[in-house]
Motif scaffolding. Structure first.
Motif, PDB file in Angstrom:
ATOM      1  N   HIS A  30      30.299  17.236  65.717  1.00  0.00           N
ATOM      2  CA  HIS A  30      31.442  18.131  65.658  1.00  0.00           C
ATOM      3  C   HIS A  30      31.268  19.246  64.617  1.00  0.00           C
ATOM      4  O   HIS A  30      31.589  20.399  64.879  1.00  0.00           O
ATOM      5  N   PHE A  31      30.741  18.913  63.440  1.00  0.00           N
ATOM      6  CA  PHE A  31      30.642  19.932  62.409  1.00  0.00           C
ATOM      7  C   PHE A  31      29.685  21.057  62.806  1.00  0.00           C
ATOM      8  O   PHE A  31      29.884  22.219  62.427  1.00  0.00           O
ATOM      9  N   VAL A  32      28.664  20.768  63.598  1.00  0.00           N
ATOM     10  CA  VAL A  32      27.754  21.808  64.076  1.00  0.00           C
ATOM     11  C   VAL A  32      28.447  22.668  65.122  1.00  0.00           C
ATOM     12  O   VAL A  32      28.332  23.891  65.113  1.00  0.00           O
ATOM     13  N   ARG A  33      29.197  22.034  66.007  1.00  0.00           N
ATOM     14  CA  ARG A  33      29.926  22.782  67.034  1.00  0.00           C
ATOM     15  C   ARG A  33      30.992  23.654  66.401  1.00  0.00           C
ATOM     16  O   ARG A  33      31.244  24.775  66.840  1.00  0.00           O
ATOM     17  N   ALA A  34      31.638  23.170  65.339  1.00  0.00           N
ATOM     18  CA  ALA A  34      32.700  23.927  64.671  1.00  0.00           C
ATOM     19  C   ALA A  34      32.144  25.164  63.981  1.00  0.00           C
ATOM     20  O   ALA A  34      32.811  26.205  63.919  1.00  0.00           O
ATOM     21  N   GLU A  35      30.915  25.080  63.449  1.00  0.00           N
ATOM     22  CA  GLU A  35      30.299  26.232  62.772  1.00  0.00           C
ATOM     23  C   GLU A  35      29.878  27.322  63.760  1.00  0.00           C
ATOM     24  O   GLU A  35      29.808  28.484  63.391  1.00  0.00           O
ATOM     25  N   ALA A  36      29.589  26.930  64.973  1.00  0.00           N
ATOM     26  CA  ALA A  36      29.076  27.885  65.966  1.00  0.00           C
ATOM     27  C   ALA A  36      30.140  28.810  66.520  1.00  0.00           C
ATOM     28  O   ALA A  36      31.246  28.819  66.358  1.00  0.00           O
TER      29      ALA A  36
END
Length: 129
Positions: free
Chosen positions: A123-129
């Motif tokens: 989730h944290f990678v998707r949120a940064e994108a």
């Protein structure tokens, strides 16, 4: 995830003959010939037997299978979200289970922090994108 009743599954079985692979629980998916296969059926003989989860994950992530991976057998509603996360795209509910009630599981659990077979990024990678 496509949720089917037993009757719907039986009706589809005749239409897809020849392109469906039924993989036994003790089979290694890496040894299966996937050429021309559009659907793989993985069977749950009992809801406590989770070998099909591992097979689905291997088929989807390591072997790159892009077709339908279908859960059959003793499929219960509370297993559906985990099935989807490990790579299943359809499931045939155990006789007597309600398809509408099963769909509500996906409304309750819409997103996850961890990555999975469907969405490998956390989730944290998707949120940064």
């Amino acid at each position: 995830m496509n949720i089917l009743s037993a009757g719907q599954h039986e009706a589809e079985a005749t239409a897809a003959a020849g392109r469906v692979l039924q993989l036994p629980n003790d089979a290694d998916p890496a040894e299966a010939d996937l050429a021309g296969v559009t659907r793989i059926e993985l069977h749950f003989p009992k809801f406590t037997d989770g070998r099909a989860y591992s097979q689905a994950f291997l088929l989807r992530r390591r072997l790159g299978f892009t077709g339908d991976i279908r859960a059959t057998g003793d499929v219960l509603i509370d297993q559906l979200v985990q099935m989807q996360r490990t790579g299943f795209t359809s499931a045939v509910l155990k006789e007597g289970k309600d398809v509408a009630e099963a769909q509500r599981q996906f409304d309750r659990f819409a997103d996850f922090y961890q990555g999975d077979a469907v969405q490998p990024a956390p989730h944290f990678v998707r949120a940064e994108a």
